[in-house]
Design a protein around this motif. Structure first.
Motif, PDB file in Angstrom:
ATOM      1  N   ALA A 280      53.359  99.107 -31.391  1.00  0.00           N
ATOM      2  CA  ALA A 280      53.205 100.528 -31.730  1.00  0.00           C
ATOM      3  C   ALA A 280      52.925 101.361 -30.484  1.00  0.00           C
ATOM      4  CB  ALA A 280      52.082 100.708 -32.757  1.00  0.00           C
ATOM      5  N   PHE A 281      52.261 100.750 -29.494  1.00  0.00           N
ATOM      6  CA  PHE A 281      51.984 101.433 -28.220  1.00  0.00           C
ATOM      7  C   PHE A 281      53.133 101.245 -27.221  1.00  0.00           C
ATOM      8  CE2 PHE A 281      47.744 101.200 -30.019  1.00  0.00           C
ATOM      9  CZ  PHE A 281      47.138 102.366 -29.584  1.00  0.00           C
TER      10      PHE A 281
ATOM     11  N   LYS B 277      51.763 108.342 -35.668  1.00  0.00           N
ATOM     12  CA  LYS B 277      52.546 107.108 -35.507  1.00  0.00           C
ATOM     13  C   LYS B 277      51.625 105.927 -35.180  1.00  0.00           C
ATOM     14  CE  LYS B 277      55.674 105.040 -32.195  1.00  0.00           C
ATOM     15  NZ  LYS B 277      56.151 105.233 -30.821  1.00  0.00           N
ATOM     16  N   LEU B 278      50.740 106.137 -34.200  1.00  0.00           N
ATOM     17  CA  LEU B 278      49.799 105.066 -33.852  1.00  0.00           C
ATOM     18  C   LEU B 278      48.848 104.785 -35.016  1.00  0.00           C
ATOM     19  CD1 LEU B 278      48.909 105.962 -30.139  1.00  0.00           C
ATOM     20  CD2 LEU B 278      50.505 104.225 -30.959  1.00  0.00           C
TER      21      LEU B 278
ATOM     22  N   ALA C 164      50.222 102.446 -37.508  1.00  0.00           N
ATOM     23  CA  ALA C 164      50.195 101.040 -37.062  1.00  0.00           C
ATOM     24  C   ALA C 164      48.843 100.398 -37.370  1.00  0.00           C
ATOM     25  CB  ALA C 164      50.507 100.963 -35.567  1.00  0.00           C
ATOM     26  N   PHE C 165      47.784 101.209 -37.356  1.00  0.00           N
ATOM     27  CA  PHE C 165      46.443 100.713 -37.699  1.00  0.00           C
ATOM     28  C   PHE C 165      46.181 100.811 -39.207  1.00  0.00           C
ATOM     29  CE2 PHE C 165      45.959 101.460 -33.184  1.00  0.00           C
ATOM     30  CZ  PHE C 165      45.091 100.463 -32.781  1.00  0.00           C
TER      31      PHE C 165
ATOM     32  N   GLU D 287      47.166 108.171 -27.138  1.00  0.00           N
ATOM     33  CA  GLU D 287      46.400 106.980 -26.719  1.00  0.00           C
ATOM     34  C   GLU D 287      44.919 107.318 -26.548  1.00  0.00           C
ATOM     35  OE1 GLU D 287      47.907 104.856 -23.364  1.00  0.00           O
ATOM     36  OE2 GLU D 287      49.855 104.442 -24.282  1.00  0.00           O
TER      37      GLU D 287
ATOM     38  N   GLU E 165      52.732 111.864 -32.816  1.00  0.00           N
ATOM     39  CA  GLU E 165      52.505 110.638 -32.038  1.00  0.00           C
ATOM     40  C   GLU E 165      51.158 110.007 -32.414  1.00  0.00           C
ATOM     41  OE1 GLU E 165      54.847 109.442 -30.024  1.00  0.00           O
ATOM     42  OE2 GLU E 165      53.686 107.738 -29.233  1.00  0.00           O
TER      43      GLU E 165
ATOM     44  N   LYS F  24      51.540  93.251 -33.060  1.00  0.00           N
ATOM     45  CA  LYS F  24      51.995  94.334 -33.937  1.00  0.00           C
ATOM     46  C   LYS F  24      51.460  95.680 -33.437  1.00  0.00           C
ATOM     47  CE  LYS F  24      51.024  96.142 -38.489  1.00  0.00           C
ATOM     48  NZ  LYS F  24      50.066  95.994 -39.590  1.00  0.00           N
ATOM     49  N   LEU F  25      50.163  95.728 -33.155  1.00  0.00           N
ATOM     50  CA  LEU F  25      49.578  96.970 -32.630  1.00  0.00           C
ATOM     51  C   LEU F  25      50.163  97.288 -31.253  1.00  0.00           C
ATOM     52  CD1 LEU F  25      45.805  96.591 -33.656  1.00  0.00           C
ATOM     53  CD2 LEU F  25      47.577  97.942 -34.779  1.00  0.00           C
TER      54      LEU F  25
END
Lengths: 315, 315
Positions: free
Chosen positions: A157-158, B153-154, B157-158, B100, B150, A153-154
């Motif tokens: 997202a990347f 967005k990540l 996901a967390f 990232e 961005e 899942k993570l």
């Protein structure tokens, strides 16, 4: 009603529990010191490593054991089954910390944080650090269950491509592709990050063979957060010495703690972490979320228990 | 048609370009050595830091400047506008590496990787490392544009809560809540991670004030990947010495390179990285994706250029 907890939770969890269940008397005592409590306890909360047949015999009124971990290997399950005692556990609470740990390792690998921190210690401003990305990479999770799915899942997202490996090859959420164990060689060629979440069973022992590491990209990263015996140490050391892959991150080992003179410690392309991928300040709060839900169910004689163990299957 | 590139891309990008545009003659030369090429070049590809009015005067046939970065501050924009020369840039290509990098810093902070790597260097197996999670935390991105979105967005996901801050307070994708700059004090109290992506402008200079750090949680982490002058160094040093926040990660500084004797280097709760958050092996490939798209457009006299600069506004 009396409940015996063989663990000692932090005050905020105790206070919350006492406020939520004022009608219950909670004892906090190790089993070895709970002689007088055991005969009265309807419920025992335990990590599952301390409960013996003798304790069970003394606990005449015991109706439910809540195991505050995922492991049941050390429990006297046959005797518990005979008495029809309900067993629930805390499975599912490892997936978030383990998935975050995995992505954390991948990012620090691609961003070369250890190199950057070394420069920082020496007051060196050096921008010439070749930094990669997770974006567009391919990750394979071997042992694709709840934890693997959270990693996938993570990874999605990347914008990574996700390949899951399990015994059946049946689909699991967040994996773009599933492979059966006997099909992985082809997938390894396309994979940048190989993550093993495999448990230790007869089938998984020495699962990763010499030829698997040969099949991997030279830039590949191998992460093991499952169990140490899925790869023979000599096979992994050989693959790393021949630079068949770029780096291995190992959180689990055949012998833990890893002995101080083990060759793993001194290898530049192998990183040792001390079996901590599931560590989290949220561990006990999550256990208690499950426990409180189930205690409400117990009190109203309901049937919506979470994580009930099938004592015949043992999980 | 002749094109001058004042940068020297790696062979795989050159070969791809030559194969895609066999009708074009590509020169690779610094402007200082391109005296003879300039009069013939219809197109110049540059990082935007080397082009002067004198070069422009020599480049009589110049119709288009492709800037291989996001910055235009050093370009003679007035003279370019006079001649009606098309300018495009590479904005938007920083968001993936910067997002990232940000999540990587947060994970290595919460998972205490620097502590674990120090133990590893000393062959120490110690599981007693207090590890946190991103899950459930709140992140505030100040300067919520493409890069901030961005990051958000990540973060989603967390399972983080995302607060965006921009001048208007208008909504931006992946932010749960937007605040205007004058509203952030209330949001800071709820925030675990404060990330500044602010550019350097009159309005953003010294944006973060003493009272902002006082408002933050003691466990808060401050990350600056925008520009160094959004906070006075003395204000930040003071906040860290008083432990008003837990840690600052700085990638940008008022003076770069950061001098070797600067107090930042030696502070335990401040980490210096050498302005590398946008570094990526994918940088030039992404520039060339935009460049190739626009070159196709130029050749067929189309009008679907990406990233056209409005020379009056300057961006």
């Amino acid at each position: 009603m009396q409940v015996l907890l063989t663990l000692n939770p932090p005050p905020f969890l105790k206070e919350d529990m006492h406020a939520t269940f004022p009608q219950i008397y909670f004892h906090y005592e190790k089993l070895s010191a709970a002689e007088n409590i055991l005969p009265h306890a309807e419920i025992i909360v335990t990590y599952g490593e301390d409960l013996t047949v003798e304790h069970l015999e003394k606990a005449k009124r015991l109706k439910w054991i809540m195991v505050a971990s995922a492991g049941l290997e050390k429990m006297p399950l046959a005797q518990i089954a005979e008495r029809n005692i309900l067993v629930t556990n805390a499975r599912g609470i490892h997936k978030i910390p383990m998935a975050e740990f995995t992505i954390g390792l991948l990012l620090q690998h691609m961003k070369q944080f250890p190199v950057i921190w070394q420069q920082e210690r020496e007051n060196i401003w050096n921008k010439r650090v070749p930094m990669g990305e997770l974006y567009g990479k391919t990750i394979m999770v071997v042992g694709a269950g709840a934890i693997g799915s959270e990693i996938a899942k993570l990874s999605k997202a990347f914008s990574m491509t996700t390949i899951g490996v399990n015994a059946s090859g049946n689909s699991v959420a967040y994996f773009d592709q599933m492979l059966r164990a006997d099909e992985i060689a082809e997938g390894l060629k396309r994979t940048d990050f190989v993550v093993s979440v495999l448990p230790s069973t007869e089938k998984t022992q020495h699962f990763f063979q010499k030829e698997h590491f040969i099949a991997m990209k030279e830039s590949a990263v191998f992460i093991n957060i499952g169990r140490g015996d899925v790869v023979q140490e000599s096979v992994l050391i050989d693959a790393l010495k021949k630079e068949e892959i770029a780096h291995a991150y190992l959180d689990v080992f055949q012998t833990e703690p890893l002995p101080a003179d083990h060759p793993f410690w001194s290898m530049n392309n192998l990183t040792v972490t001390p079996h901590i991928s599931s560590k989290s300040k949220q561990y006990l709060p999550r256990v208690f979320d499950i426990w409180k839900h189930n205690l409400h169910t117990y009190i109203r004689n309901g049937n919506d228990y979470l994580n009930v163990i099938d004592l015949k299957r043992g999980y």
